[in-house]
Design an enzyme around this catalytic site. Structure first.
Site: not given
Ligand code: AMP
Length: 196
Positions: A14, A89, A128, A134, A145
């Site tokens: 992405k 989300r 990965r 990791r 996940r």
């Molecule tokens: P990501 O890199 O998009 O997976 O985001 C990392 C972390 O940021 C997530 O696990 C959430 O804790 C927080 N986060 C990112 N986007 C959102 C969202 N739209 N709503 C709530 N928490 C978010």
């Protein structure tokens, strides 16, 4: 000019596709995950508020996340288009985004979803995990996940699908093949909305 969402599971490439799209269309990328991580690093009040949720693998509460997104969308560089990644989300966040954009006299043009077969994704993430050492990323953790991602995403994508905004693009293949498919899908979608 495009106002769009990019949706895709972990491991779908992405970030790379987001860079292609934003460069080609001259729009800003807004990733809520990146904004949160940046703020945690600098230990800003926002970062301190979000940190414990992120570390626990939980969503940051809407009261924090929604206002952060609204502020970001109001900044000058987001007035001529944006690619939003990682938000909305949940169905509630979809509703908030609708209101925030309407308040600015804007609306979304397209929601692009990168689709990759679940088994293929697990294989990619396992490779990965090995190459990045990791070791906590076991097949089971990765599958969990994934399940969470698909569960959450459906509530968001089905809403946009009902509105005719959703476009799905096959995310398997080389980066440039996928980029080509993305470009075609965006052209079709934007061309179609111009003739409506
Ligand atoms: P990501 O890199 O998009 O997976 O985001 C990392 C972390 O940021 C997530 O696990 C959430 O804790 C927080 N986060 C990112 N986007 C959102 C969202 N739209 N709503 C709530 N928490 C978010």
């Amino acid at each position: 000019m495009i106002r769009m969402l990019l949706i895709g599971p972990p491991g779908a490439g992405k970030g790379t596709q987001a860079r292609h799209i934003t460069e080609k269309h001259g729009i800003v990328a807004i990733s809520t995950g990146d904004i949160f991580r940046h703020n945690v690093k600098s230990q800003s009040p926002l970062g301190r508020a979000a940190e414990s949720y992120m570390n626990a693998g939980k969503f940051v509460p809407d009261t924090i996340t929604n206002e952060m997104v609204r502020d970001r969308l109001n900044q000058p560089d987001a007035q001529d288009g944006f690619l939003l990644d990682g938000y909305p989300r949940t169905a509630a966040q979809v509703g908030f985004l609708d209101e925030a954009l309407a308040g600015m006299g804007h609306k979304l043009d397209v929601v692009l979803q990168l689709v990759v077969d679940r088994d293929e994704l697990v294989q990619r993430l396992l490779r990965r995990a090995v190459s990045e050492n990791r070791t906590d990323d076991t097949a089971e953790v990765i599958r969990e996940r994934m399940a969470l991602y698909f569960e959450q995403t459906t509530s968001v994508t089905s809403l946009y699908s009902q509105r005719g905004l959703l476009t799905k693009v096959e995310g398997i293949g080389t980066v440039s093949h996928v980029a080509q498919r993305v470009a075609t899908a965006l052209d079709v979608k934007l061309g179609a909305s111009l003739t409506l």
